[in-house]
Enzyme design. Structure first.
Site, PDB file in Angstrom:
ATOM      1  CE  LYS A  13      73.795 -17.193  43.345  1.00  0.00           C
ATOM      2  NZ  LYS A  13      73.047 -15.931  43.046  1.00  0.00           N
ATOM      3  NE  ARG A  88      79.331 -13.846  42.128  1.00  0.00           N
ATOM      4  CZ  ARG A  88      78.636 -14.054  43.248  1.00  0.00           C
ATOM      5  NH1 ARG A  88      78.949 -15.060  44.025  1.00  0.00           N
ATOM      6  NH2 ARG A  88      77.639 -13.271  43.571  1.00  0.00           N
ATOM      7  NE  ARG A 127      70.268 -10.351  49.644  1.00  0.00           N
ATOM      8  CZ  ARG A 127      71.080 -10.936  48.761  1.00  0.00           C
ATOM      9  NH1 ARG A 127      70.923 -12.204  48.445  1.00  0.00           N
ATOM     10  NH2 ARG A 127      72.035 -10.249  48.183  1.00  0.00           N
ATOM     11  NE  ARG A 160      74.651  -9.617  50.710  1.00  0.00           N
ATOM     12  CZ  ARG A 160      74.797 -10.553  49.775  1.00  0.00           C
ATOM     13  NH1 ARG A 160      74.191 -11.727  49.916  1.00  0.00           N
ATOM     14  NH2 ARG A 160      75.512 -10.334  48.696  1.00  0.00           N
ATOM     15  NE  ARG A 171      75.810  -7.870  44.730  1.00  0.00           N
ATOM     16  CZ  ARG A 171      74.765  -8.073  45.523  1.00  0.00           C
ATOM     17  NH1 ARG A 171      74.088  -7.057  46.015  1.00  0.00           N
ATOM     18  NH2 ARG A 171      74.397  -9.294  45.830  1.00  0.00           N
TER      19      ARG A 171
HETATM   20  P1  ADP Z   1      70.874 -15.096  45.983  1.00  0.00           P
HETATM   21  O1  ADP Z   1      71.484 -16.010  47.027  1.00  0.00           O
HETATM   22  O2  ADP Z   1      70.733 -15.775  44.653  1.00  0.00           O
HETATM   23  O3  ADP Z   1      71.550 -13.772  45.880  1.00  0.00           O
HETATM   24  P2  ADP Z   1      68.634 -14.942  47.885  1.00  0.00           P
HETATM   25  O4  ADP Z   1      68.311 -16.386  48.151  1.00  0.00           O
HETATM   26  O5  ADP Z   1      69.359 -14.209  48.943  1.00  0.00           O
HETATM   27  O6  ADP Z   1      69.383 -14.794  46.440  1.00  0.00           O
HETATM   28  O7  ADP Z   1      67.254 -14.207  47.526  1.00  0.00           O
HETATM   29  C1  ADP Z   1      67.240 -12.800  47.242  1.00  0.00           C
HETATM   30  C2  ADP Z   1      65.979 -12.178  47.864  1.00  0.00           C
HETATM   31  O8  ADP Z   1      64.826 -12.643  47.158  1.00  0.00           O
HETATM   32  C3  ADP Z   1      65.752 -12.535  49.329  1.00  0.00           C
HETATM   33  O9  ADP Z   1      65.186 -11.407  49.963  1.00  0.00           O
HETATM   34  C4  ADP Z   1      64.757 -13.704  49.276  1.00  0.00           C
HETATM   35  O10 ADP Z   1      63.938 -13.757  50.437  1.00  0.00           O
HETATM   36  C5  ADP Z   1      63.943 -13.351  48.038  1.00  0.00           C
HETATM   37  N1  ADP Z   1      63.511 -14.533  47.277  1.00  0.00           N
HETATM   38  C6  ADP Z   1      64.199 -15.691  47.074  1.00  0.00           C
HETATM   39  N2  ADP Z   1      63.498 -16.526  46.270  1.00  0.00           N
HETATM   40  C7  ADP Z   1      62.349 -15.873  45.962  1.00  0.00           C
HETATM   41  C8  ADP Z   1      61.196 -16.214  45.158  1.00  0.00           C
HETATM   42  N3  ADP Z   1      61.128 -17.402  44.506  1.00  0.00           N
HETATM   43  N4  ADP Z   1      60.210 -15.289  45.056  1.00  0.00           N
HETATM   44  C9  ADP Z   1      60.305 -14.076  45.692  1.00  0.00           C
HETATM   45  N5  ADP Z   1      61.346 -13.709  46.456  1.00  0.00           N
HETATM   46  C10 ADP Z   1      62.361 -14.592  46.594  1.00  0.00           C
HETATM   47  P1  AMP Z   2      76.986 -13.311  47.118  1.00  0.00           P
HETATM   48  O1  AMP Z   2      76.745 -13.468  48.575  1.00  0.00           O
HETATM   49  O2  AMP Z   2      77.099 -14.622  46.384  1.00  0.00           O
HETATM   50  O3  AMP Z   2      75.999 -12.367  46.466  1.00  0.00           O
HETATM   51  O4  AMP Z   2      78.430 -12.630  46.953  1.00  0.00           O
HETATM   52  C1  AMP Z   2      78.695 -11.336  47.490  1.00  0.00           C
HETATM   53  C2  AMP Z   2      79.977 -10.787  46.904  1.00  0.00           C
HETATM   54  O5  AMP Z   2      81.089 -11.613  47.267  1.00  0.00           O
HETATM   55  C3  AMP Z   2      80.036 -10.715  45.369  1.00  0.00           C
HETATM   56  O6  AMP Z   2      79.407  -9.551  44.853  1.00  0.00           O
HETATM   57  C4  AMP Z   2      81.551 -10.713  45.140  1.00  0.00           C
HETATM   58  O7  AMP Z   2      82.122  -9.444  45.416  1.00  0.00           O
HETATM   59  C5  AMP Z   2      82.050 -11.687  46.219  1.00  0.00           C
HETATM   60  N1  AMP Z   2      82.073 -13.075  45.704  1.00  0.00           N
HETATM   61  C6  AMP Z   2      81.293 -14.108  46.103  1.00  0.00           C
HETATM   62  N2  AMP Z   2      81.584 -15.222  45.415  1.00  0.00           N
HETATM   63  C7  AMP Z   2      82.573 -14.886  44.541  1.00  0.00           C
HETATM   64  C8  AMP Z   2      83.284 -15.595  43.524  1.00  0.00           C
HETATM   65  N3  AMP Z   2      83.028 -16.880  43.258  1.00  0.00           N
HETATM   66  N4  AMP Z   2      84.219 -14.918  42.821  1.00  0.00           N
HETATM   67  C9  AMP Z   2      84.501 -13.627  43.082  1.00  0.00           C
HETATM   68  N5  AMP Z   2      83.851 -12.893  43.997  1.00  0.00           N
HETATM   69  C10 AMP Z   2      82.884 -13.515  44.733  1.00  0.00           C
END
Ligand code: ADP
Ligand code: AMP
Length: 217
Positions: A13, A88, A127, A160, A171
């Site tokens: 995302k 969420r 990541r 992270r 998660r």
């Molecule tokens: P989210 O925001 O949904 O938690 P991220 O955008 O942070 O996900 O992506 C999670 C991890 O996967 C990151 O390390 C990113 O570089 C990698 N990633 C994102 N999209 C892809 C893809 N299409 N193929 C492989 N790795 C990806």
């Molecule tokens: P994310 O960066 O989207 O993976 O979010 C990291 C963490 O933030 C999640 O695991 C939750 O603990 C908190 N968080 C983010 N967005 C929300 C939401 N919409 N509702 C509740 N907790 C959230």
């Protein structure tokens, strides 16, 4: 356009949001980023959110809904926004719907990025994020040009705190229990655009463009 990015942690995302943001010029609003910023600054919100985030649990609805509503009234959201990581829970989705409709507005689309669980585990544990600008990398799938350094600003890349194996697993369970019901919620409202997020990063953005009726070649 008023858009929501839905999908499990690690679906891509944040990665796709940066691309969409450049193409549509709408603000990228990530509740996760907002909480992490608050934690970094040591604000009361940050102290409240930290315990939930570290445990892989959701921050309570009333806190999160209030935070998003404060953000959405900012002038840069007047012509649209891209929500990443919100809603969420069904309660959050209902609050967003009723808040938008009280202003005569509605969502245009919900982009649901789906990826199998095994791949999510690998993506999240590999990541790395820039501690300065928040840009996201992957040690294998999206590595920086210089290992450990951000391509954009040169600062150090870090893992992270909630990307450890135990927290990632928690998660993903929380997603299945509390967030996955939103797929049907938005499907029933005719808003859902399903995207195969297991494709490579450039393919995913093209698929999102097609789903929104745009040619992003
Ligand atoms: P989210 O925001 O949904 O938690 P991220 O955008 O942070 O996900 O992506 C999670 C991890 O996967 C990151 O390390 C990113 O570089 C990698 N990633 C994102 N999209 C892809 C893809 N299409 N193929 C492989 N790795 C990806
Ligand atoms: P994310 O960066 O989207 O993976 O979010 C990291 C963490 O933030 C999640 O695991 C939750 O603990 C908190 N968080 C983010 N967005 C929300 C939401 N919409 N509702 C509740 N907790 C959230």
């Amino acid at each position: 356009m008023r858009l929501v990015l839905l999908g499990p942690p690690g679906a891509g995302k944040g990665t796709q949001a940066r691309e969409i943001n450049q193409r549509l010029a709408i603000p990228h609003i990530s509740t996760g980023d907002m909480f992490r910023e608050a934690i970094k600054r040591g604000t009361p919100l940050g102290r409240q959110a930290e315990v939930y985030i570290k445990g892989g649990r959701l921050v309570p609805d009333e806190v999160t809904i209030g935070l998003v509503q404060e953000r959405l009234v900012q002038p840069d959201c007047r012509n649209g926004f891209l929500l990443d990581g919100f809603p969420r829970t069904v309660a959050q989705a209902e609050a967003l719907d009723s808040w938008l409709s009280s202003r005569g507005e509605r969502l245009d689309a919900v982009i649901d990025i789906e990826v199998p669980r095994d791949a999510l585990l690998e993506r999240l544990t590999g990541r790395r994020v820039c501690r300065q600008c928040g840009a996201t990398y992957h040690v294998r799938y999206n590595p920086p040009a210089v290992p450990g350094k951000c391509d954009a600003c040169g600062q150090d890349l870090v893992q992270r705190a909630d990307d450890t194996e135990a927290t990632v697993s928690k998660r993903l369970d929380v997603y299945n229990e509390q967030t996955a019901p939103l797929v049907n919620y938005y499907r029933q409202r005719g808003l859902l655009k399903e995207i195969d997020g297991s494709q490579a990063i450039p393919e995913v953005i093209l698929a999102i463009g097609r789903a929104l009726g745009r040619d992003w070649q």
